[in-house]
Design a protein around this motif. Structure first.
Motif, PDB file in Angstrom:
ATOM      1  N   THR A  23       1.013  -1.274   0.047  1.00  0.00           N
ATOM      2  CA  THR A  23      -0.030  -0.175  -0.005  1.00  0.00           C
ATOM      3  C   THR A  23       0.958   1.287  -0.051  1.00  0.00           C
ATOM      4  O   THR A  23       0.480   2.193  -0.826  1.00  0.00           O
ATOM      5  N   LYS A 104     -15.280  -1.967 -11.177  1.00  0.00           N
ATOM      6  CA  LYS A 104     -13.898  -2.044 -10.860  1.00  0.00           C
ATOM      7  C   LYS A 104     -13.079  -0.768 -11.787  1.00  0.00           C
ATOM      8  O   LYS A 104     -13.701  -0.827 -13.336  1.00  0.00           O
ATOM      9  N   LEU A 162      -6.602  -0.814  -4.488  1.00  0.00           N
ATOM     10  CA  LEU A 162      -8.017  -0.313  -4.195  1.00  0.00           C
ATOM     11  C   LEU A 162      -7.538   1.371  -3.954  1.00  0.00           C
ATOM     12  O   LEU A 162      -6.769   1.791  -3.283  1.00  0.00           O
ATOM     13  N   ASN A 164      -8.944   5.126  -3.126  1.00  0.00           N
ATOM     14  CA  ASN A 164      -9.941   6.055  -2.539  1.00  0.00           C
ATOM     15  C   ASN A 164     -10.726   7.111  -3.606  1.00  0.00           C
ATOM     16  O   ASN A 164      -9.840   7.496  -4.420  1.00  0.00           O
ATOM     17  N   LYS A 199     -11.812 -13.553  -0.528  1.00  0.00           N
ATOM     18  CA  LYS A 199     -11.979 -12.112  -0.945  1.00  0.00           C
ATOM     19  C   LYS A 199     -10.981 -11.640  -1.754  1.00  0.00           C
ATOM     20  O   LYS A 199      -9.612 -12.169  -1.897  1.00  0.00           O
ATOM     21  N   SER A 202      -7.268  -7.074  -2.467  1.00  0.00           N
ATOM     22  CA  SER A 202      -7.061  -5.423  -2.133  1.00  0.00           C
ATOM     23  C   SER A 202      -8.014  -5.341  -0.846  1.00  0.00           C
ATOM     24  O   SER A 202      -7.751  -4.616   0.103  1.00  0.00           O
ATOM     25  N   THR A 203      -9.067  -6.290  -0.621  1.00  0.00           N
ATOM     26  CA  THR A 203     -10.002  -6.284   0.467  1.00  0.00           C
ATOM     27  C   THR A 203      -9.234  -6.818   1.473  1.00  0.00           C
ATOM     28  O   THR A 203      -9.354  -6.391   2.724  1.00  0.00           O
ATOM     29  N   LEU A 204      -8.728  -7.775   1.454  1.00  0.00           N
ATOM     30  CA  LEU A 204      -7.967  -8.340   2.626  1.00  0.00           C
ATOM     31  C   LEU A 204      -6.928  -7.664   3.216  1.00  0.00           C
ATOM     32  O   LEU A 204      -6.753  -7.491   4.243  1.00  0.00           O
ATOM     33  N   LYS A 206      -7.181  -4.155   2.922  1.00  0.00           N
ATOM     34  CA  LYS A 206      -7.812  -3.081   3.372  1.00  0.00           C
ATOM     35  C   LYS A 206      -8.285  -3.551   4.884  1.00  0.00           C
ATOM     36  O   LYS A 206      -8.248  -2.764   5.812  1.00  0.00           O
ATOM     37  N   GLU A 207      -8.637  -4.740   5.136  1.00  0.00           N
ATOM     38  CA  GLU A 207      -9.077  -5.267   6.301  1.00  0.00           C
ATOM     39  C   GLU A 207      -7.888  -5.553   7.260  1.00  0.00           C
ATOM     40  O   GLU A 207      -8.203  -5.940   8.353  1.00  0.00           O
TER      41      GLU A 207
END
Ligand SMILES: [Zn+2]
Length: 291
Positions: A23, A104, A162, A164, A199, A202-204, A206-207
């Protein structure tokens, strides 16, 4: 969470896996190149892919990925070294496209049709370069296609960025799972079954999952043997000495010409967008070195 890379084996060594959280690295690239979301996502995937492919490099080794497509982004270049230092740029960073049918960022259309070139420099005289045509331009499956054609091993490559609404990078990461040539079929079948429910990467990220947790989610029912874990970052190899040697390589005549016409020189590094300024005196000094 700081960016890092983890390398491991699983299924009694038949499977090797690398996972990274990138990131901050991709956000640094975004800031430097002032890229817009679809360009940030494409560049982030290519940079993360280059990083993951550095498996097995010794000191001085590096991997360069060149994604040369005919889409609006133009070429995307990234290189990564054995220390986890990565740099990269996209030819046209300020491009915008509508989201794809899945809602997306449409990296595939932004990259277009073309080829992926992978250069592996392990310190020998001639670095090795291999290439494959782009399958989708989404980068992950293009790298998987390269690995299959160059190493004849089935691979799963997941890359995700991901972005923003304020254009900053919210999460970025990647994972490569590779089966060794003699891996039993049932292991591959089991992995394929498992990953259906995982998942997007990028979701993983983010979490808040780190590389180890990401590996466990993709490979849940096996012993994971961690081989290496280290921090990764955006870092360019340019510096004033290197830029000076580029100017010197222009030769006395051309440098004198720049001095006469411009009175100064400004050199911008493609990879990191750093600007190096040379005054009249600096140029005069360089020219005397060529006497
Ligand atoms: Zn640079």
């Amino acid at each position: 969470m700081w960016d890092s890379l983890v390398r491991a084996t699983a299924y009694d060594g038949f499977i090797r896996v690398s996972a990274a959280v990138t990131t901050r690295m991709v956000e640094e690239a975004r800031k430097r190149h002032e890229s817009w979301p679809v360009a940030t996502a494409a560049l982030g995937r290519v940079m993360t892919g280059a990083l993951l492919l550095t498996w097995g490099l010794k000191d001085t080794g590096s991997i360069t990925l060149r994604v040369l497509g005919d889409g609006p982004l133009g070429g995307i270049i990234a290189d990564a070294d054995y220390k986890g230092e990565v740099r990269g740029y996209v030819q046209n960073p300020q491009q915008d496209l509508p989201l794809n049918e899945k809602g997306k960022l449409d990296v595939g259309t932004a990259v277009g049709k073309g080829a992926l070139y992978v250069t592996k420099d392990i310190g020998l005289k001639e670095p090795y370069t291999g290439s494959v045509p782009l399958i989708s331009g989404e980068i992950g499956e293009d790298i998987a296609s390269y690995l299959f054609s160059s190493e004849q091993t089935p691979s799963l490559v997941a890359l995700g960025v991901l972005v923003n609404p304020d254009l900053k990078v919210a999460a970025s990461g990647g994972l490569i799972i590779q089966a060794l040539p003699n891996a039993p079929e049932e292991i591959l079948a089991k992995i394929e079954e498992n990953i259906k429910d995982v998942k997007p990467i990028s979701t993983l990220v983010k979490e808040g999952n780190g590389p180890k947790e990401i590996i466990k989610k993709f490979l849940p029912n096996t012993d994971i043997k961690i081989l290496a874990e280290y921090p990764v970052c955006f870092k360019c190899k340019c510096n004033v000495e290197r830029v000076k040697s580029v100017l010197l390589s222009l030769g006395k005549e051309e440098l004198s010409d720049i001095l006469k016409k411009e009175g100064k020189s400004q050199v911008r590094c493609h990879f990191c967008n750093e600007v190096y300024n040379f005054s009249k005196e600096d140029l005069e000094e360089l020219i005397t070195q060529l006497d």
